[in-house]
Each structure stands twice: as C-alpha cells, then as structure tokens.
Design a protein around this motif. Structure first.
Motif, PDB file in Angstrom:
ATOM      1  N   VAL A 244       0.834  -1.197   0.000  1.00 56.54           N
ATOM      2  CA  VAL A 244       0.000   0.000   0.000  1.00 56.54           C
ATOM      3  C   VAL A 244       0.873   1.254   0.000  1.00 56.54           C
ATOM      4  O   VAL A 244       0.533   2.268  -0.623  1.00 56.54           O
ATOM      5  N   GLU A 245       2.032   1.189   0.658  1.00 54.49           N
ATOM      6  CA  GLU A 245       2.949   2.330   0.671  1.00 54.49           C
ATOM      7  C   GLU A 245       3.478   2.604  -0.728  1.00 54.49           C
ATOM      8  O   GLU A 245       3.526   3.760  -1.179  1.00 54.49           O
ATOM      9  N   SER A 246       3.871   1.543  -1.431  1.00 52.20           N
ATOM     10  CA  SER A 246       4.406   1.704  -2.786  1.00 52.20           C
ATOM     11  C   SER A 246       3.359   2.284  -3.728  1.00 52.20           C
ATOM     12  O   SER A 246       3.659   3.156  -4.553  1.00 52.20           O
ATOM     13  N   TYR A 247       2.124   1.828  -3.603  1.00 47.76           N
ATOM     14  CA  TYR A 247       1.059   2.307  -4.489  1.00 47.76           C
ATOM     15  C   TYR A 247       0.838   3.809  -4.320  1.00 47.76           C
ATOM     16  O   TYR A 247       0.800   4.557  -5.306  1.00 47.76           O
ATOM     17  N   PHE A 248       0.718   4.272  -3.093  1.00 47.78           N
ATOM     18  CA  PHE A 248       0.401   5.682  -2.876  1.00 47.78           C
ATOM     19  C   PHE A 248       1.613   6.597  -3.082  1.00 47.78           C
ATOM     20  O   PHE A 248       1.458   7.787  -3.351  1.00 47.78           O
ATOM     21  N   SER A 273      -6.744   8.613  -2.239  1.00 50.38           N
ATOM     22  CA  SER A 273      -7.608   7.474  -1.924  1.00 50.38           C
ATOM     23  C   SER A 273      -7.918   6.669  -3.179  1.00 50.38           C
ATOM     24  O   SER A 273      -7.778   7.158  -4.311  1.00 50.38           O
ATOM     25  N   ALA A 274      -8.357   5.444  -2.966  1.00 53.55           N
ATOM     26  CA  ALA A 274      -8.757   4.573  -4.072  1.00 53.55           C
ATOM     27  C   ALA A 274      -9.519   3.381  -3.511  1.00 53.55           C
ATOM     28  O   ALA A 274      -9.325   2.994  -2.350  1.00 53.55           O
ATOM     29  N   ARG A 275     -10.379   2.826  -4.336  1.00 61.83           N
ATOM     30  CA  ARG A 275     -11.063   1.586  -3.971  1.00 61.83           C
ATOM     31  C   ARG A 275     -10.237   0.439  -4.539  1.00 61.83           C
ATOM     32  O   ARG A 275     -10.200   0.219  -5.752  1.00 61.83           O
ATOM     33  N   ARG A 285     -11.703  -2.746  -0.770  1.00 61.85           N
ATOM     34  CA  ARG A 285     -11.931  -1.840   0.347  1.00 61.85           C
ATOM     35  C   ARG A 285     -11.660  -0.404  -0.115  1.00 61.85           C
ATOM     36  O   ARG A 285     -11.026  -0.166  -1.140  1.00 61.85           O
ATOM     37  N   PHE A 286     -12.144   0.527   0.655  1.00 63.41           N
ATOM     38  CA  PHE A 286     -11.827   1.938   0.430  1.00 63.41           C
ATOM     39  C   PHE A 286     -10.540   2.227   1.214  1.00 63.41           C
ATOM     40  O   PHE A 286     -10.529   2.157   2.440  1.00 63.41           O
ATOM     41  N   VAL A 287      -9.459   2.514   0.503  1.00 60.43           N
ATOM     42  CA  VAL A 287      -8.155   2.730   1.141  1.00 60.43           C
ATOM     43  C   VAL A 287      -7.755   4.192   0.982  1.00 60.43           C
ATOM     44  O   VAL A 287      -7.838   4.755  -0.118  1.00 60.43           O
ATOM     45  N   ILE A 288      -7.309   4.809   2.067  1.00 57.86           N
ATOM     46  CA  ILE A 288      -6.956   6.228   2.076  1.00 57.86           C
ATOM     47  C   ILE A 288      -5.564   6.412   2.677  1.00 57.86           C
ATOM     48  O   ILE A 288      -5.259   5.863   3.740  1.00 57.86           O
ATOM     49  N   ALA A 289      -4.716   7.182   1.993  1.00 61.53           N
ATOM     50  CA  ALA A 289      -3.429   7.600   2.546  1.00 61.53           C
ATOM     51  C   ALA A 289      -3.612   9.004   3.119  1.00 61.53           C
ATOM     52  O   ALA A 289      -4.047   9.914   2.415  1.00 61.53           O
ATOM     53  N   LEU A 290      -3.294   9.154   4.402  1.00 60.61           N
ATOM     54  CA  LEU A 290      -3.559  10.416   5.105  1.00 60.61           C
ATOM     55  C   LEU A 290      -2.313  10.873   5.851  1.00 60.61           C
ATOM     56  O   LEU A 290      -1.676  10.082   6.553  1.00 60.61           O
ATOM     57  N   LYS A 291      -1.975  12.159   5.684  1.00 62.57           N
ATOM     58  CA  LYS A 291      -0.823  12.725   6.394  1.00 62.57           C
ATOM     59  C   LYS A 291      -1.165  14.140   6.828  1.00 62.57           C
ATOM     60  O   LYS A 291      -1.563  14.972   6.016  1.00 62.57           O
ATOM     61  N   ILE A 313     -14.963   9.812   5.359  1.00 61.03           N
ATOM     62  CA  ILE A 313     -14.193   8.806   6.105  1.00 61.03           C
ATOM     63  C   ILE A 313     -13.128   9.476   6.965  1.00 61.03           C
ATOM     64  O   ILE A 313     -12.929   9.121   8.139  1.00 61.03           O
ATOM     65  N   ILE A 314     -12.441  10.466   6.407  1.00 59.59           N
ATOM     66  CA  ILE A 314     -11.404  11.176   7.168  1.00 59.59           C
ATOM     67  C   ILE A 314     -12.013  11.888   8.359  1.00 59.59           C
ATOM     68  O   ILE A 314     -11.491  11.842   9.489  1.00 59.59           O
ATOM     69  N   GLN A 315     -13.130  12.581   8.127  1.00 58.39           N
ATOM     70  CA  GLN A 315     -13.788  13.307   9.214  1.00 58.39           C
ATOM     71  C   GLN A 315     -14.229  12.343  10.318  1.00 58.39           C
ATOM     72  O   GLN A 315     -14.076  12.626  11.502  1.00 58.39           O
ATOM     73  N   ALA A 316     -14.777  11.198   9.924  1.00 55.74           N
ATOM     74  CA  ALA A 316     -15.238  10.226  10.914  1.00 55.74           C
ATOM     75  C   ALA A 316     -14.078   9.672  11.726  1.00 55.74           C
ATOM     76  O   ALA A 316     -14.182   9.497  12.948  1.00 55.74           O
ATOM     77  N   TYR A 317     -12.936   9.431  11.066  1.00 54.77           N
ATOM     78  CA  TYR A 317     -11.821   8.798  11.785  1.00 54.77           C
ATOM     79  C   TYR A 317     -11.168   9.734  12.804  1.00 54.77           C
ATOM     80  O   TYR A 317     -10.524   9.272  13.736  1.00 54.77           O
ATOM     81  N   THR A 318     -11.324  11.041  12.633  1.00 50.78           N
ATOM     82  CA  THR A 318     -10.762  11.950  13.642  1.00 50.78           C
ATOM     83  C   THR A 318     -11.389  11.724  15.013  1.00 50.78           C
ATOM     84  O   THR A 318     -10.771  12.008  16.033  1.00 50.78           O
ATOM     85  N   LEU A 319     -12.600  11.189  15.039  1.00 53.39           N
ATOM     86  CA  LEU A 319     -13.270  10.935  16.319  1.00 53.39           C
ATOM     87  C   LEU A 319     -12.563   9.866  17.138  1.00 53.39           C
ATOM     88  O   LEU A 319     -12.707   9.822  18.355  1.00 53.39           O
ATOM     89  N   ARG A 320     -11.802   8.992  16.476  1.00 53.66           N
ATOM     90  CA  ARG A 320     -11.150   7.902  17.217  1.00 53.66           C
ATOM     91  C   ARG A 320     -10.162   8.404  18.246  1.00 53.66           C
ATOM     92  O   ARG A 320      -9.934   7.768  19.276  1.00 53.66           O
TER      93      ARG A 320
END
Length: 397
Positions: A244-248, A273-275, A285-291, A313-320
């Motif tokens: 996944v690192e190589s792809y993004f 991001s990409a499916r 899956r829905f895969v997202i690279a976030l920095k 998805i990004i907004q939702a994950y900030t809640l974690r």
C-alpha cells in the motif's frame, strides 16, 4: 427508572447504595481507589475493612451498574446515535504482583525491561455532544500459547525442524483475543442499547483484519467500519500486487485538503484514496493515505463501505482520537492509573465507570455548548502522543 426497565430484580440495598456513593465520592475527591484514603477523608467513619469487605463479598449486580449508568447518561443527553471507537490500554503495576485481576508479564516501554501489568479493551461512544465509555474487558494472553511460542522460538533457533517441534495448542476460550473481545463488546452494546443508531465503528491497525471488519459491519447493522492498514500490506492494482505504501507513493500521490474537526478548528492534510482489493481481506476496500501537515509519514485508513466519500471517512476517523483523551483522563483522575483495586473484572470496572458519569450538571454544559466530555469531565488539552486531532476539540461536529 432505568434499572426497573432493564433488570427489575437487580436492586441495591440501602447499605450497598451508601457504600457505592462513598466510593464514588472518594474516587472523585482523592483521584484514586484507595480504602485508606477514603477512611481518612471520612474522618474515620468509613473503615478500611468494611469498605474492602463490601467490595469483595457483597452480592451487587456489578454488570448492571455499568449498563444502567450508560442508559441514564444517554437519556439525560437525549442521545440517539453515535460512533463507536475501540482501543486498549496497558498499565504497568509491578514486577512481583500476581493478585491483581488478569495481570501478566508485559514489555515496559520506559526501561526496556519487563513488568507485570494489565491490559483493558475499551469501547467508547462518541456523539455530537458527549463522549461516553460504554464497554470494558480485561485482556490476557493465553499462558499455554505464550509458553508454546517461547519454546517454539527456542527450538527453531536451535535448528530443530518444524515437524519435530511441539504442535501449537488450541486457544483457551477463557483467554479471547483482543479482536474477539472487541466484537463481544459490540454485540453487548447492541443488546443493551438497541435504540442507539451506530453511524460507524472506528479502530486502530490492530483491528484492521478481514474477520473483524466484516463482523463489525454485520453486528452494527451495516455501518461503516474504519481501521488502518500497515504500510507493507499488499493491495492489487491492475493485476499487480504491491504494498500500500508503494502504491500511494508512486501511482496515487496525495493532494492538500483542509479538514474541520469538532469545535470548528481546521487542519491541513495531504490525502489520496482509491477503492482497491486488499490481498489479506480478499475483497475491495476503500483505502486512504492520510498525512497531517506536521507529519512526515502517511497512515493508511481502510473502510468497508465503498459508497462513502473520502472526506467523510477522514472526518469520521478523527473521532477515534477522543479515546486517547479518555485514557489520559482515566489514568489521572479515576483510579486506573494508580492504587486501582482490580481484583475482579466486573467490580473494579463498574466502580470506575460510575465515576465516569459523576459530573453534577451535564445538561447545563450541553446548553452552554461546552466541549465534549470524556469520562464525566472536559477533554484534556494535552495528550500522550502528538497529533493535531488529539486535544480539546476533536472530531467533526
């Protein structure tokens, strides 16, 4: 009223109720669970022996105390929906203790050595107005499996062939894995709070496996489940397998965006991001690279529902990250951090959970549009690890 609806026969006696009130007051005033401190604070009216005896021997419906507490706080706030977040916390105790519930040998990060400690898996309900702990379970590795693994590594290092080494034993059901515990907590939440709509389930990379994500989506009624992938996990793109690192880094490079967390604060992030088909999940899956702007490396989110937008998805994950704030408050103020009496799972957790809901006027705070409460008080402005989403205002509103 909540008790009568959930468990009509699970009532506290007058003495038990008075004892519980004393313990909750002691936790909130002394920032610990210590019978000796409670006795001193009561000027000798409450004796150590009596407090300890009730804790150990009284027939109190401990599991129902937690459930009723959660029901009451959700009703008081008028909560009908929210996001569930999973995480776990390790707490070092000492090198010699064996009496504390589910204590086992852990790696001590500070010294590099080992210490006996506890691990608790937590389920947190994050809503638009409050943050509430709704489930707890102590984790302990299977001693037989742990001993087999240690011996297997020793024999392998000695050059013993795999066929000549002892066969891996079956896991004892008394020692479930963390993912099994998490799914169990999710099922219990659904049974106890069937009227609460689960908008999503959040977890870190430990839970980013196929079995957990699929089962969590099923148990939550088809809700979005968001976790993380390791950077070396494989994905399939145009018939080719790569990390996944190589792809993004080579094919799908990120673009800058602005995200807004709960409270209105904005942060600059780099996102792509990409499916994609995740090899270990055997499905797309829905895969997202976030920095974040202050970070050098990407983290890789993975989500089950392909219909969501990247931004959602990004907004939702900030809640974690609110769970990190809860852990900090819990360690500092509610007894998990020091002098905690976890000689039994349900007893200790129920007392701490009751203390979590001890704020005198939550409805007033809600009317004032105050920040989210973690464990009965305002979220801490500090956090154990640097992250722009961890602090006072966290998550999309």
């Amino acid at each position: 009223m909540a008790r009568l609806q959930l468990k009509p026969g699970a009532a506290l006696t007058r003495i038990q109720a008075a004892w519980l009130g004393t313990c909750l007051t002691g936790i909130l005033l002394m920032n610990s669970v210590c019978w000796a401190k409670f006795e001193r604070a009561s000027l000798g009216d409450c004796k150590v022996a009596a407090l300890s005896w009730v804790f150990r021997k009284a027939s109190i419906p401990w599991d129902w105390l937690l459930r009723v507490s959660v029901v009451l706080i959700l009703k008081r706030y008028g909560i009908t929906e929210g996001v569930l977040a999973f995480d776990e916390s390790d707490r070092a105790r000492s090198k010699s203790t064996k009496r504390i519930y589910k204590v086992y040998k852990q790696k001590h990060k500070g010294s590099g050595g080992y210490v006996n400690g506890q691990t608790i898996v937590l389920l947190l309900l994050v809503t638009s107005s409050i943050t509430v702990p709704v489930g707890f379970f102590f984790y302990m590795p299977d001693p037989a499996l742990k001993q087999w693994d240690k011996e297997d590594k020793r024999l392998k290092k000695s050059g013993i062939a795999r066929k000549d080494r002892p066969i891996k034993p079956e896991r004892d059901s008394a020692y479930p894995t963390k993912t099994e515990i998490a799914l169990g907590l999710l099922k219990e939440f659904k049974v106890a709070h069937s009227l609460i709509k689960i908008k999503g389930v959040l977890a870190d990379a430990l839970y980013g496996e196929k079995a957990f994500m699929d089962e969590a989506a099923k148990e939550s009624g088809g809700s979005q489940v968001i976790s993380q992938l390791r950077k070396n996990q494989n994905i399939e793109y145009r018939g080719r397998i790569r990390s996944v690192e190589s792809y993004f880094n080579s094919i799908n490079k990120g673009i800058d965006q602005i995200i807004r967390v709960r409270g209105g604060k904005e942060f600059k992030v780099t996102v792509s991001s990409a499916r994609l088909k995740v090899s270990s999940h055997s499905k797309k899956r829905f895969v997202i690279a976030l920095k974040y702007d202050c970070e050098n490396d990407y983290r890789y989110l993975v989500a089950t529902d392909l219909t969501w937008r990247t931004q959602d998805i990004i907004q939702a994950y900030t809640l974690r990250w609110l769970i990190e704030v809860f852990f900090e408050d819990w360690n500092l103020y509610e007894g998990w951090g020091r002098e905690a009496k976890q000689l039994d799972e349900a007893r200790g957790v129920a007392i701490f959970a009751k203390a979590c809901f001890g704020h005198p006027s939550p409805s007033k705070q809600q009317k004032l549009n105050a920040t989210t409460y973690a464990s009965g008080g305002p979220d801490s402005s500090s956090s154990p690890r640097p992250d722009p989403t961890r602090g006072r205002n966290i998550g999309s509103k």
